[in-house]
Enzyme design. Structure first.
Site, short mmCIF file in Angstrom:
data_model
loop_
_atom_site.label_atom_id
_atom_site.label_comp_id
_atom_site.label_asym_id
_atom_site.label_seq_id
_atom_site.Cartn_x
_atom_site.Cartn_y
_atom_site.Cartn_z
N HIS A 48 5.61 0.73 -12.36
CA HIS A 48 6.48 -0.59 -12.66
C HIS A 48 7.87 -0.40 -12.08
O HIS A 48 8.46 1.00 -12.48
CB HIS A 48 6.58 -0.82 -14.20
CG HIS A 48 7.27 -2.51 -14.43
ND1 HIS A 48 6.67 -3.48 -14.02
CD2 HIS A 48 8.35 -2.49 -14.90
CE1 HIS A 48 7.49 -4.43 -14.19
NE2 HIS A 48 8.63 -3.86 -14.66
N SER B 241 8.82 3.39 -14.01
CA SER B 241 8.07 3.86 -14.99
C SER B 241 6.63 3.86 -14.77
O SER B 241 6.13 2.95 -14.03
CB SER B 241 8.23 2.66 -16.47
OG SER B 241 9.62 2.64 -16.67
N LEU C 142 -4.46 -8.38 -15.59
CA LEU C 142 -5.02 -7.69 -16.50
C LEU C 142 -6.23 -7.08 -16.19
O LEU C 142 -6.86 -7.91 -15.81
CB LEU C 142 -4.84 -8.41 -18.13
CG LEU C 142 -3.46 -8.74 -18.73
CD1 LEU C 142 -3.80 -9.80 -19.65
CD2 LEU C 142 -2.61 -7.69 -18.91
N ASN D 155 -0.32 2.42 -14.41
CA ASN D 155 0.26 1.68 -13.61
C ASN D 155 1.52 1.91 -13.28
O ASN D 155 2.22 2.95 -14.03
CB ASN D 155 0.33 0.37 -14.46
CG ASN D 155 1.13 -0.96 -13.39
OD1 ASN D 155 0.59 -0.97 -12.18
ND2 ASN D 155 1.91 -1.72 -14.11
N GLY E 19 0.65 -1.33 0.15
CA GLY E 19 0.08 0.16 0.01
C GLY E 19 0.72 1.45 -0.15
O GLY E 19 0.33 2.40 0.21
N SER E 20 2.07 1.18 -0.39
CA SER E 20 2.88 2.46 -0.15
C SER E 20 2.62 3.28 -1.27
O SER E 20 2.75 4.53 -1.04
CB SER E 20 4.46 2.03 -0.21
OG SER E 20 4.96 1.54 -1.32
N ASN E 21 2.40 2.86 -2.53
CA ASN E 21 1.90 3.95 -3.63
C ASN E 21 0.68 4.44 -3.26
O ASN E 21 0.42 5.60 -3.52
CB ASN E 21 2.07 3.01 -4.93
CG ASN E 21 3.50 3.02 -5.20
OD1 ASN E 21 4.04 3.84 -5.79
ND2 ASN E 21 3.96 1.84 -5.28
N GLU F 105 8.97 5.42 -6.93
CA GLU F 105 7.87 4.98 -7.48
C GLU F 105 6.78 6.25 -6.83
O GLU F 105 5.85 6.58 -7.60
CB GLU F 105 7.50 3.65 -6.64
CG GLU F 105 8.34 2.38 -7.42
CD GLU F 105 7.56 1.18 -6.90
OE1 GLU F 105 6.42 1.09 -6.57
OE2 GLU F 105 8.59 0.30 -6.95
N LEU G 103 -1.83 -7.00 -9.98
CA LEU G 103 -1.10 -7.82 -10.81
C LEU G 103 -1.82 -8.38 -11.85
O LEU G 103 -1.05 -9.40 -12.80
CB LEU G 103 -0.28 -9.21 -10.05
CG LEU G 103 0.58 -8.56 -8.83
CD1 LEU G 103 1.11 -9.61 -7.93
CD2 LEU G 103 1.64 -7.87 -9.48
N ASP H 3 2.21 -4.30 -18.88
CA ASP H 3 3.55 -3.31 -18.82
C ASP H 3 3.92 -2.84 -20.37
O ASP H 3 4.76 -2.55 -20.65
CB ASP H 3 4.76 -3.71 -18.49
CG ASP H 3 4.63 -4.49 -16.75
OD1 ASP H 3 3.81 -3.90 -16.32
OD2 ASP H 3 5.07 -5.44 -16.53
C1 GRF Z 1 5.47 -1.63 -6.38
O1 GRF Z 1 6.76 -2.06 -6.61
C2 GRF Z 1 4.90 -1.47 -7.76
O2 GRF Z 1 5.85 -1.05 -8.65
C3 GRF Z 1 4.36 -2.60 -8.45
O3 GRF Z 1 3.73 -3.36 -7.28
C4 GRF Z 1 4.38 -2.78 -6.17
C5 GRF Z 1 3.28 -2.10 -5.14
O4 GRF Z 1 3.80 -1.82 -3.81
N1 GRF Z 1 3.59 -2.56 -9.55
P1 GRF Z 1 2.90 -0.98 -2.90
O5 GRF Z 1 1.76 -1.70 -2.68
O6 GRF Z 1 2.49 0.20 -3.55
O7 GRF Z 1 3.85 -0.56 -1.67
#
Ligand code: GRF
Length: 209
Positions: free
Chosen positions: A122, A154, A105, A120, A29-31, A192, A103, A163
């Site tokens: 990556h 990206s 489609l 997304n 959940g960091s993003n 990210e 993860l 991707d």
């Molecule tokens: C991240 O590394 C992102 O690049 C990938 O999945 C991961 C998600 O991490 N697509 P988080 O759950 O946002 O911490």
């Protein structure tokens, strides 16, 4: 705006852009957190209106709840997944969908409802080191095995392949000689968050976005 909820484009009349975040079964959940903190409730241009997890056991759901974000669970392998997402999108009036650790489609109906409105993140410099099975540690292992001197992140538009959609934004960092997948991942992780927020701001600022 390209979603089913609106007709305006980004950047018009400072309309609030309503963001949905789709997380994965193992998302930390960091993003999601980075996006939610960059666009908190009351911010003038965007806010997170829904976090959708694939199961009630997804750890990212707790993070979302702590951030007081509206959450929902929808199983991508269930019949009716596309309809469920589209109904939520209508009810919540989604404008932009951000995948964060998701993860799978997305169903084509959902992509069609959000042209250039699904992003997304990556953890590598696409078009290299992407595709099916290239996620998490696998990405960094492949970058190290290839002897790359540089990696990064990206943010790309999502299409029907893993991707492969057009890259919107990239940030780069060095790969150091003694890097492990873990040290590389920890260098990349803050990039990210930065790249995702910058990408959303880029879309908000571009009236043709
Ligand atoms: C991240 O590394 C992102 O690049 C990938 O999945 C991961 C998600 O991490 N697509 P988080 O759950 O946002 O911490």
């Amino acid at each position: 705006m390209g979603g089913p909820a609106g007709r305006q484009r980004y950047g018009e009349a400072r309309r609030l852009v309503r963001i949905a975040i789709l997380i994965g079964p193992k998302s930390a959940g960091s993003n999601m957190r980075a996006i939610a903190e960059a666009f908190p409730p009351g911010s003038p241009d965007a806010e997170v209106v829904r976090v959708v997890a694939p199961s009630a056991a997804a750890p990212g759901l707790d993070v979302a709840r702590r951030l007081q974000l509206p959450v929902a669970v929808a199983d991508p392998s269930s019949a009716g997944y596309a309809e469920t997402l589209l109904r939520m999108a209508r009810d919540d009036r989604w404008d932009l969908v951000c995948l964060a650790g998701f993860l799978r489609l997305l169903p084509p109906e959902v992509l069609e409802a959000f042209p250039r409105r699904v992003l997304n993140i990556h953890p590598a410099l696409l078009p290299r080191y992407g595709g099916r099975g290239m996620y998490g540690r696998h990405v960094h292992e492949a970058v190290l095995a290839a002897g790359e001197r540089e990696s990064g992140v990206s943010v790309h538009f999502v299409d029907r392949e893993y991707d492969e959609g057009e890259v919107l934004h990239q940030l780069r960092c060095p790969v150091l000689p003694d890097d492990t997948p873990e040290t590389l991942a920890s260098r990349i992780r803050p990039l990210e968050h930065q790249a995702y927020v910058e990408s959303i701001r880029k879309l908000l600022a571009d009236p043709r976005g």
